[in-house]
Enzyme design. Structure first.
Site, PDB file in Angstrom:
ATOM      1  N   PRO A  29       0.823  -1.213   0.000  1.00 32.81           N
ATOM      2  CA  PRO A  29       0.000   0.000   0.000  1.00 32.81           C
ATOM      3  C   PRO A  29       0.855   1.260   0.000  1.00 32.81           C
ATOM      4  CG  PRO A  29      -0.839  -1.603   1.581  1.00 32.81           C
ATOM      5  CD  PRO A  29       0.488  -2.122   1.113  1.00 32.81           C
ATOM      6  N   CYS A  31       0.488   5.764  -1.063  1.00 30.92           N
ATOM      7  CA  CYS A  31      -0.383   6.868  -1.461  1.00 30.92           C
ATOM      8  C   CYS A  31      -0.010   7.391  -2.838  1.00 30.92           C
ATOM      9  CB  CYS A  31      -0.292   8.002  -0.448  1.00 30.92           C
ATOM     10  SG  CYS A  31      -0.812   7.518   1.195  1.00 30.92           S
ATOM     11  N   TYR A  61      -3.649   3.738   2.131  1.00 32.17           N
ATOM     12  CA  TYR A  61      -4.438   3.499   3.334  1.00 32.17           C
ATOM     13  C   TYR A  61      -5.893   3.879   3.073  1.00 32.17           C
ATOM     14  CZ  TYR A  61      -3.836   8.544   4.444  1.00 32.17           C
ATOM     15  OH  TYR A  61      -3.822   9.918   4.417  1.00 32.17           O
ATOM     16  N   TYR A 170      -4.603  -2.570   9.136  1.00 32.18           N
ATOM     17  CA  TYR A 170      -3.405  -1.728   9.101  1.00 32.18           C
ATOM     18  C   TYR A 170      -2.991  -1.363  10.522  1.00 32.18           C
ATOM     19  CZ  TYR A 170      -0.608   2.380   7.531  1.00 32.18           C
ATOM     20  OH  TYR A 170       0.389   3.298   7.280  1.00 32.18           O
ATOM     21  N   GLY A 171      -1.836  -1.890  10.941  1.00 33.69           N
ATOM     22  CA  GLY A 171      -1.360  -1.641  12.287  1.00 33.69           C
ATOM     23  C   GLY A 171       0.042  -1.094  12.351  1.00 33.69           C
ATOM     24  N   HIS A 173       2.841   2.284  11.475  1.00 33.69           N
ATOM     25  CA  HIS A 173       2.892   3.748  11.450  1.00 33.69           C
ATOM     26  C   HIS A 173       1.995   4.390  12.509  1.00 33.69           C
ATOM     27  CE1 HIS A 173       3.876   2.571   7.116  1.00 33.69           C
ATOM     28  NE2 HIS A 173       5.020   2.894   7.704  1.00 33.69           N
ATOM     29  N   ASP A 268      11.230   4.000   7.902  1.00 32.35           N
ATOM     30  CA  ASP A 268      10.756   2.871   7.093  1.00 32.35           C
ATOM     31  C   ASP A 268      10.935   3.181   5.608  1.00 32.35           C
ATOM     32  OD1 ASP A 268       9.445   0.259   6.965  1.00 32.35           O
ATOM     33  OD2 ASP A 268       7.757   1.341   6.085  1.00 32.35           O
ATOM     34  N   ALA A 322       7.193  -0.116  -2.855  1.00 28.69           N
ATOM     35  CA  ALA A 322       6.323   1.015  -3.159  1.00 28.69           C
ATOM     36  C   ALA A 322       7.050   1.902  -4.165  1.00 28.69           C
ATOM     37  CB  ALA A 322       5.951   1.780  -1.895  1.00 28.69           C
ATOM     38  N   CYS A 346      14.701   3.390  -8.900  1.00 31.28           N
ATOM     39  CA  CYS A 346      14.289   4.418  -7.941  1.00 31.28           C
ATOM     40  C   CYS A 346      15.523   5.074  -7.338  1.00 31.28           C
ATOM     41  CB  CYS A 346      13.439   3.782  -6.845  1.00 31.28           C
ATOM     42  SG  CYS A 346      13.092   4.873  -5.452  1.00 31.28           S
ATOM     43  N   CYS A 352       8.084  11.496  -4.414  1.00 34.32           N
ATOM     44  CA  CYS A 352       6.751  10.883  -4.495  1.00 34.32           C
ATOM     45  C   CYS A 352       6.030  11.035  -3.163  1.00 34.32           C
ATOM     46  CB  CYS A 352       6.861   9.414  -4.896  1.00 34.32           C
ATOM     47  SG  CYS A 352       7.957   8.414  -3.848  1.00 34.32           S
ATOM     48  N   SER A 401      15.887  17.488 -18.083  1.00 32.40           N
ATOM     49  CA  SER A 401      14.781  17.765 -18.991  1.00 32.40           C
ATOM     50  C   SER A 401      15.145  17.459 -20.440  1.00 32.40           C
ATOM     51  CB  SER A 401      14.353  19.233 -18.856  1.00 32.40           C
ATOM     52  OG  SER A 401      13.133  19.461 -19.507  1.00 32.40           O
TER      53      SER A 401
END
Length: 730
Positions: A29, A31, A61, A170-171, A173, A268, A322, A346, A352, A401
């Site tokens: 998961p 955002c 979430y 979700y447990g 954070h 994390d 992620a 990455c 992000c 660019s």
């Protein structure tokens, strides 16, 4: 090209309860700024990863009730049937590619500010959030506990109806289940507080209820912060963490392991400035030691060699990602096909994440300009509309660019000549990547360098010309290109021009021996004295990075800052450890101070609030506030001006002034991109290059074509039986 057989282990299926992951690549998961309100964005972003080979794709979430409302940020929600309908768009699209869809059920306690719903959040004890502002929760009684647990059950059933295959409690954070487990929050003296067994009770009961409700149809996962990394007094992996895993193991089908808490969740989602890939392994492997269920952990995994090490050494079963999935949605497919040098790695800049931290605008990515643009602009990260014309394009400037524009144009079939005065592509990023901790940012350059080299072999008429003399307007006009893109970048101001006064600072002049710009510090050609003052009016990484570089080299460094030092680093989760690093190096900061004038070896500074709180109209030509009497002088051996940047657009201005000559030289258009248009984030500079390249055949590529907006239209009810009439209850 076939993959290396040693990577076969990454493509083994994994059973999680009633569901099967087709391989070990798992998008945890995260955002994106879509939530439930932008189903097109949500479904397109997740499904392109499913197409790219990921075994499972999760929402961000997902709030289970209006009591868990994270406005101003944007979360997913599964409050009602409207949310079910919108989220089903995601699951349907993900399933088309054979992947599983997951949802992360979230109740925030006091960490949910409820700015939209205005509901009162509940928690194990009453506490003020250390993350939100003025947010307290109500201490739950036994009926509250039962009611909130039912919220989870109802949300799980709606999730199943929406087509989700994996349902999380979700447990991590610091959210509600972990609040009960963690004595930092839980001060109860009843059966839900005190001993570990009591503190675990809420979480265990909730898992049991959710499993009973949907466990025959969905895999049950929990995201567990196994160690808050604060030491005694909170959750420690080998004190409480492993014991809780043993307690809950029979109730879950998969463990998703994190570390840290909400206040410093950068521990994390570690930025590359401080953490290499795999940095959470020491904690994740402790869970694997005691669990009989599949375990996954994150760690910005981009290297297949590191991935197989994690599996073969028994640290984890599933590769949780992620940020790597954002940077390259096709990472699994590229590993499977042995296309390792095509992986868009990455860089760990956490831009992000910064978008969520700011409040939830659409996510962006420094490496992948298509991230967040899949639905609204129709951009696919690996597919490009092929041109039917034979236009040639000259690009002046091979920074982020310009190199991105060249890559996209060449992928689309254009003949491209990319030129730069430097010996290597990358522009200012080459200097930035040499700053302390930022070496992995060079992956941005490396990816484009590799792809352009490959594309040059396919299109023999395209050219990469580095180490060239600066092009003049005459050079461009006479070059013979059909279209021209100017990507000449930006430089730091040499005269102290800044965002506070919008004027140069008297005496500021980086041509003097005791004053420097950031570029001059980074190129190392100018002598720097023992006592260094950095004058700062920039809100991102440059001033603290230079301070670290200089202090590490033995200089005595003071930062005078008229703006919140490194403010944007709060959003990229770098701020806490950046401040710790400056403290370790004895870097001093004079905050809320700026400079009024500079003389050899000294500068006059003042407190920016020193003009008093009273305001009186005194007529024209007179300040309504009192004179600032806080001015004082400080001395330096060297002064570094980190006051602002300006576009290097002289070539563009000269060409624009000669626009009447474009047609007579058979030039169809000249366009300005990246920092040469306006200084900005590397991610945004990359985006402008990508956009102009995608839209090069539009009537005016300088102006972006409209994108699809997802809006609630008047008269379209969100809830069954709802309407948009204005009705007052009287």
């Amino acid at each position: 090209m076939a993959r290396d057989p040693k990577h076969d282990i990454l493509f083994e299926p994994i059973q999680i309860g009633p569901k099967t992951l087709r391989n070990r690549f798992y998008q945890v998961p995260h955002c994106i700024g879509a939530g439930s309100d932008k189903p097109g964005f949500q479904s397109a972003h997740r499904s392109v990863k499913a197409e790219g080979g990921w075994a499972a794709l999760n929402t961000e979430y997902c709030s289970i009730n209006p009591e868990s409302d994270d406005t101003h940020r944007l979360s997913a929600r599964i409050w009602d049937e409207g949310d079910v309908r919108n989220l089903k768009a995601m699951t349907d699209e993900v399933h088309k590619y054979g992947a599983l869809a997951g949802v992360e059920l979230w109740y925030g306690g006091a960490h949910a500010p409820n700015m939209e719903s205005r509901a009162t959040p509940r928690g194990p004890s009453q506490y003020a959030s250390e993350f939100e502002t003025l947010s307290y929760c109500k201490e739950m009684d036994l009926s509250d506990i039962a009611q909130v647990q039912q919220f989870y059950v109802d949300a799980a059933k709606r999730s199943r109806d929406a087509g989700f295959d994996i349902v999380y409690v979700y447990g991590a954070h610091s959210y509600l289940p972990l609040q009960f487990l963690n004595p930092y929050y839980n001060k109860r003296t009843d059966k839900y507080g005190g001993s570990l067994e009591n503190r675990a009770r809420f979480w265990l009961e909730t898992l049991e209820k959710v499993k009973h409700a949907v466990g025959s149809d969905c895999a049950i996962a929990t995201r567990f912060g196994v160690d808050t990394v604060y030491g005694p007094g909170q959750i420690e992996a080998e004190v409480d963490g492993q014991k809780f895993v043993e307690m809950a193991d029979s109730l879950v089908d998969m463990w998703d392991i994190t570390i840290g808490d909400i206040a410093e969740w950068g521990e994390d989602a570690g930025p590359s400035r401080f953490y290499q890939q795999g940095h959470t392994i020491p904690w994740v492997k402790l869970v694997k030691q005691v669990s009989k269920k599949p375990v996954l952990g994150v760690g910005r995994y981009t290297d297949p060699e590191k991935m197989i090490e994690i599996v073969t050494k028994g640290y984890a079963d599933i590769i949780g990602c992620a940020r790597p999935s954002i940077a390259d949605p096709f990472l699994p497919q590229k590993v499977e096909q042995g296309r390792y040098d095509d992986i868009r790695v990455c860089i760990g800049c956490n831009v992000c994440i910064s978008r969520w931290e700011i409040g939830g605008p659409p996510m962006i990515c420094t490496q992948n300009a298509t991230a967040g643009e899949e639905y609204r602009r129709g951009w696919h990260p690996e597919k490009f509309r092929q041109t039917k014309n034979k236009d040639s394009v000259l690009i002046v400037g091979a920074g982020p660019s310009g190199s991105e524009a060249a890559r996209v144009l060449m992928e689309s079939g254009y003949t491209v000549h990319l030129t730069d005065t430097a010996e290597k592509i990358g522009g200012h990023l080459n200097q930035v990547a040499a700053l302390p901790g930022l070496g992995e940012w060079s992956y941005h350059r490396d990816y484009r360098e590799t792809q352009i080299t490959k594309l040059l072999k396919k299109n023999k008429e395209s050219q990469l010309a580095l180490g060239q003399k600066p092009m003049t307007a005459d050079d461009v006009l006479q070059y013979g290109a059909d279209k021209v893109i100017i990507a000449t970048g930006a430089r730091w101001n040499t005269d102290g021009t800044n965002c506070l006064t919008h004027d140069p600072i008297p005496g500021a002049d980086a041509s003097l021996p005791d004053q420097l710009t950031p570029e001059q510090v980074m190129d190392g050609k100018k002598k720097i004295g023992k006592r260094v003052v950095i004058l700062n009016a920039d809100t991102y990484f440059m001033a603290p990075s230079l301070a670290e570089k200089l202090a590490t080299a033995g200089h005595e460094v003071t930062i005078v800052s008229g703006v919140h030092l490194a403010n944007y680093m709060h959003f990229t989760l770098e701020y806490p450890n950046m401040m710790r690093r400056l403290h370790e190096l004895h870097v001093e900061e004079l905050g809320d101070h700026f400079c009024s004038r500079i003389e050899p070896g000294r500068m006059e500074i003042y407190n920016i609030w020193g003009d008093g709180s009273k305001r009186t109209y005194r007529g024209p030509g007179v300040s309504p506030r009192d004179a600032n009497t806080s001015h004082r002088w400080i001395e330096f051996d060297s002064l570094v001006l980190v006051t602002g940047r300006h576009s290097e657009c002289t070539l563009w201005n000269e060409l624009k002034a000669r626009e009447s000559e474009w047609a007579e030289n058979d030039i169809k258009g000249i366009y300005l991109i990246g920092d040469a248009e306006a200084p900005r984030l590397i991610a945004d500079a990359t985006f402008t290059g990508h956009r102009v390249a995608r839209e090069i055949e539009e009537a005016n590529p300088q102006i972006a074509i409209p994108y699809k907006r997802e809006t609630i239209a008047w008269g379209t009810p969100h809830m069954p039986g709802g309407n948009f009439k204005i009705e007052y209850k009287v």
